[in-house]
Design a protein around this motif. Structure first.
Motif: not given
Length: 238
Positions: A8, A30, A33, A41, A63
């Motif tokens: 990430s 990642r 989120y 990210d 996420y």
């Protein structure tokens, strides 16, 4: 079995060529989120480009902070916006592990997970679920965990404490691999995800058509004279 890492924004200055030379087969990145696309990210684009440039298989994860199914659908739409136009050889994973989510109970967490997975799957992606073993066992319906591929996290053990099927095991958070000066999350994958995804035209790929020549030659029609069976004929005589 193949070996991979997940990364990430926390991992920078990665030499992907060295990682590959060290035996890394895949990277799960990642993508972002939460429920807004601007929560992408910060290293997603760079990591994606770097991994692809050296021929590593790539997957991604989103996420979650969702507290209900509607939030999960918004997270799914944000994820789809961020990954649009890219190709992934590994699944798109829903990362659900927040302590606040655990307080919601099994039914709510299962509903959240189902909402995200159905939305992403409906857009043509191979979707999976990521969490640590105890979270999956305690807060997720078994039918859901059998319906979608699972990426289970359980470190410091010889095998994860998880009895249902899983496709990836995250076995370490402190792996050291040439190509990055720091700890890495390390994983084993037990399925040939690239073949399944490419052959079925998922994750940005077009389904692979089977060439006619691989099926075998078309037989030449055989001309057969007509014959009327009469009383007393035997098969050998005919």
């Amino acid at each position: 079995m193949t070996k991979g890492i997940d990364i990430s924004y926390a991992q920078t200055k990665i030499d992907f060529a060295k990682l590959k030379a060290s035996g890394v087969d895949f990277v799960i990145i990642r993508a972002g989120y939460g429920k807004y696309a601007n929560q992408k990210d910060a290293m997603f684009e760079s990591h994606y480009a770097g991994a692809k440039a050296v021929g590593l298989a790539v997957g991604c994860y989103w996420y979650s902070y969702a507290s209900n199914a509607d939030d999960a659908k918004l997270e799914a739409k944000a994820c789809l916006e961020v990954i649009k136009g890219k190709q992934f050889e590994f699944p798109v994973y829903f990362d659900i592990e927040e302590g606040k989510q655990a307080t919601l109970g099994k039914a709510a967490i299962s509903g959240i997970t189902k909402a995200f997975c159905e939305t992403v799957e409906g857009a043509g992606y191979y979707v999976g679920i990521y969490s640590y073993a105890s979270f999956l066992k305690n807060f997720m319906n078994e039918e859901l965990l059998k319906r979608y591929d699972v990426w289970v996290a359980h470190t410091g053990v010889n095998s994860p404490s998880y009895n249902l099927p899983y496709g990836i095991w995250q076995y370490s958070h402190t792996g050291r691999i040439d190509g990055y000066n720091g700890n890495l999350d390390c994983n084993y994958a037990y399925k040939d995800y690239p073949a399944a995804i490419k052959n079925n035209g998922l994750n940005g790929y077009t389904a692979t058509a089977v060439p006619i020549e691989t099926v075998g030659p078309v037989p030449t029609p055989v001309s057969v004279d007509s014959y009327t069976v009469v009383s007393g004929d035997t098969l050998s005589a005919i």
